[in-house]
Design a protein around this motif. Structure first.
Motif, mmCIF file in Angstrom:
data_model
loop_
_atom_site.group_PDB
_atom_site.id
_atom_site.type_symbol
_atom_site.label_atom_id
_atom_site.label_comp_id
_atom_site.label_asym_id
_atom_site.label_seq_id
_atom_site.Cartn_x
_atom_site.Cartn_y
_atom_site.Cartn_z
ATOM 1 N N TYR A 272 -1.182 -15.460 6.693
ATOM 2 C CA TYR A 272 -2.177 -15.935 5.709
ATOM 3 C C TYR A 272 -2.766 -14.559 4.872
ATOM 4 O O TYR A 272 -3.850 -14.103 5.840
ATOM 5 C CB TYR A 272 -3.268 -17.080 5.999
ATOM 6 N N MET A 273 -2.362 -14.322 3.814
ATOM 7 C CA MET A 273 -3.135 -13.302 3.240
ATOM 8 C C MET A 273 -3.124 -13.067 1.617
ATOM 9 O O MET A 273 -2.421 -12.620 0.934
ATOM 10 C CB MET A 273 -1.987 -11.860 3.401
ATOM 11 N N PRO A 274 -4.244 -13.643 1.243
ATOM 12 C CA PRO A 274 -4.615 -14.066 -0.148
ATOM 13 C C PRO A 274 -5.108 -12.723 -0.780
ATOM 14 O O PRO A 274 -5.224 -12.859 -1.883
ATOM 15 C CB PRO A 274 -5.552 -15.030 -0.020
ATOM 16 N N ALA A 275 -5.731 -11.609 0.042
ATOM 17 C CA ALA A 275 -6.033 -10.562 -0.614
ATOM 18 C C ALA A 275 -5.486 -9.411 -0.164
ATOM 19 O O ALA A 275 -5.958 -8.845 1.000
ATOM 20 C CB ALA A 275 -7.697 -10.750 -0.770
ATOM 21 N N VAL A 276 -4.287 -8.683 -0.734
ATOM 22 C CA VAL A 276 -3.853 -7.646 0.164
ATOM 23 C C VAL A 276 -3.786 -6.446 -0.819
ATOM 24 O O VAL A 276 -2.919 -6.477 -2.030
ATOM 25 C CB VAL A 276 -2.316 -7.957 0.034
ATOM 26 N N PRO A 277 -4.519 -5.343 -0.655
ATOM 27 C CA PRO A 277 -4.595 -4.117 -1.733
ATOM 28 C C PRO A 277 -3.430 -3.510 -1.864
ATOM 29 O O PRO A 277 -3.006 -2.539 -2.457
ATOM 30 C CB PRO A 277 -5.982 -3.371 -1.291
ATOM 31 N N GLN A 278 -2.763 -3.290 -0.455
ATOM 32 C CA GLN A 278 -1.807 -2.200 -0.245
ATOM 33 C C GLN A 278 -0.893 -2.770 0.880
ATOM 34 O O GLN A 278 -1.492 -3.328 1.824
ATOM 35 C CB GLN A 278 -2.154 -0.959 -0.244
ATOM 36 N N LEU A 279 0.583 -2.370 0.780
ATOM 37 C CA LEU A 279 1.207 -2.577 1.952
ATOM 38 C C LEU A 279 1.599 -1.428 2.844
ATOM 39 O O LEU A 279 2.176 -0.390 2.094
ATOM 40 C CB LEU A 279 2.442 -3.466 1.454
ATOM 41 N N ASP A 280 1.632 -1.409 4.106
ATOM 42 C CA ASP A 280 2.112 -0.251 4.835
ATOM 43 C C ASP A 280 3.284 -0.607 5.588
ATOM 44 O O ASP A 280 3.591 -1.942 5.680
ATOM 45 C CB ASP A 280 1.227 0.628 5.579
ATOM 46 N N ASN A 281 3.945 0.178 6.209
ATOM 47 C CA ASN A 281 5.108 -0.324 6.928
ATOM 48 C C ASN A 281 4.873 -1.010 8.443
ATOM 49 O O ASN A 281 5.657 -2.101 8.703
ATOM 50 C CB ASN A 281 5.920 0.679 7.505
ATOM 51 N N ALA A 282 3.666 -0.985 8.800
ATOM 52 C CA ALA A 282 3.334 -1.597 9.933
ATOM 53 C C ALA A 282 2.956 -3.077 9.625
ATOM 54 O O ALA A 282 3.425 -4.072 10.413
ATOM 55 C CB ALA A 282 1.988 -1.283 10.518
ATOM 56 N N LEU A 283 2.402 -3.228 8.389
ATOM 57 C CA LEU A 283 2.290 -4.674 7.850
ATOM 58 C C LEU A 283 3.621 -5.459 7.445
ATOM 59 O O LEU A 283 3.774 -6.362 7.653
ATOM 60 C CB LEU A 283 1.324 -4.577 6.734
ATOM 61 N N LEU A 284 4.506 -4.573 6.797
ATOM 62 C CA LEU A 284 5.671 -5.217 6.447
ATOM 63 C C LEU A 284 6.482 -5.534 7.565
ATOM 64 O O LEU A 284 7.242 -6.570 7.769
ATOM 65 C CB LEU A 284 6.520 -4.096 5.723
ATOM 66 N N GLN A 285 6.509 -4.984 8.905
ATOM 67 C CA GLN A 285 7.185 -5.183 10.050
ATOM 68 C C GLN A 285 6.540 -6.447 10.605
ATOM 69 O O GLN A 285 7.425 -7.381 10.929
ATOM 70 C CB GLN A 285 7.124 -4.355 10.960
ATOM 71 N N GLN A 286 5.341 -6.777 10.587
ATOM 72 C CA GLN A 286 4.860 -7.779 10.915
ATOM 73 C C GLN A 286 5.149 -9.111 10.013
ATOM 74 O O GLN A 286 5.385 -10.084 10.616
ATOM 75 C CB GLN A 286 3.207 -7.797 10.869
ATOM 76 N N LEU A 287 5.237 -8.855 8.897
ATOM 77 C CA LEU A 287 5.649 -9.913 7.828
ATOM 78 C C LEU A 287 6.715 -10.526 8.137
ATOM 79 O O LEU A 287 7.297 -11.819 7.971
ATOM 80 C CB LEU A 287 5.432 -9.573 6.521
#
Ligand SMILES: [Zn+2]
Length: 306
Positions: A202-217
């Motif tokens: 649940y991420m309605p406000a994401v200012p930027q994406l890094d690799n750690a977050l991409l892997q989580q998603l």
């Protein structure tokens, strides 16, 4: 885990009361190919009996009335809503708490910084603490997993991990107060896990994406992701002035489509959609582009189990 999308628009909803952009005007004129939407609100439940709200939108009263699962069941005063999880202190994410003030016990999960903004600086939220145990507040920290517990302290079997996404506090928080707060506690997203292991982002406000977050998603089964603006300069082009999407803490959808193209495991759904976003128009090339990329555009009333 049951997931219900009660509202899917960004702050101001769609149409917005003071907006005559092409989308809002077409909705009012009855010529729009697409749906009006209330402000973003999601509810989750493991057992279908006790429900948690992700945020508390200004449209919450009408959203509850439109959702039979959230109606009172027994006795004169009762609610299946047992708790709330706050991602930030934005008005369109917390104002609905004031609508839940009728002495109904609630378990509210927030970062310590968000709790202090609401309870220490904004005295109206004292209406949630008029009697002992009316609301229980639990602080969580970024990257630490916590269990969702009901108003009576019962463990509701849903686990939640918060991810700090932005150090930006709302404009109504004074600079003096901001200097006392933890930057990483300003705005977070959640990875929510059911006992079966299925995972919802649940991420309605994401200012930027890094690799750690991409892997989580890519470990998730469903994404409810920031669909606020199509392009970075969207508001400036519509209004003639204003801030960029990124300045407001939102990565544009057209960038997300590229960055998340390799994230293939989850069902991908945009929500928190601003009324100016052209993808709201189902006749638009932007809507087609989103659908062709395998994404969906959330509508009020959608529900699914995972
Ligand atoms: Zn508009």
């Amino acid at each position: 885990m049951h997931v219900k999308i009660l509202g899917s628009a960004a702050g101001g909803a769609f149409p917005q009361w003071n907006c005559a952009c092409a989308n809002c005007s077409a909705v009012r004129g009855g010529t729009f190919r697409g749906k009006p939407r209330t402000q973003t609100q999601v509810a989750i439940s493991e057992d279908g009996l006790l429900w948690f709200l992700l945020g508390a939108s200004p449209d919450l009263r009408a959203q509850i009335e439109a959702t039979p699962e959230l109606h009172p069941r027994a006795g004169l005063r009762q609610s299946p809503i047992t708790g709330v999880v706050l991602a930030n202190a934005d008005l369109d994410h917390v104002v609905g708490l004031l609508l839940l003030r009728e002495l109904q016990p609630l378990h509210i999960n927030a970062t310590a910084s968000v709790r202090r903004i609401l309870l220490e600086d904004n005295s109206m939220f004292g209406m949630l603490q008029r009697i002992p145990n009316q609301t229980v507040w639990t602080d969580f920290k970024s990257r630490a997993q916590f269990h969702l517990c009901g108003a009576q302290g019962e463990d509701c079997a849903i686990r939640c991990e918060a991810w700090s996404l932005s150090a930006h506090y709302p404009a109504y928080v004074t600079t003096d107060r901001q200097s006392q707060l933890v930057p990483g506690e300003a705005s977070l997203g959640f990875i929510i896990e059911s006992p079966s292991g299925s995972r919802l982002a649940y991420m309605p406000a994401v200012p930027q994406l890094d690799n750690a977050l991409l892997q989580q998603l890519d470990t998730c089964d469903v994404l409810l992701f920031d669909g606020t603006f199509w392009s970075d300069d969207e508001l400036i082009r519509v209004q003639g002035s204003g801030q960029t999407a990124r300045q407001m803490g939102h990565i544009p959808v057209e960038t997300t489509l590229v960055k998340l193209a390799g994230v293939r495991r989850p069902r991908k759904i945009f929500l928190h959609i601003n009324n100016t976003n052209p993808m709201l128009d189902e006749a638009s090339p932007q809507y087609r582009q989103v659908r062709d990329a395998g994404w969906e555009v959330a509508e009020d009333g959608w529900q699914f189990d995972l």
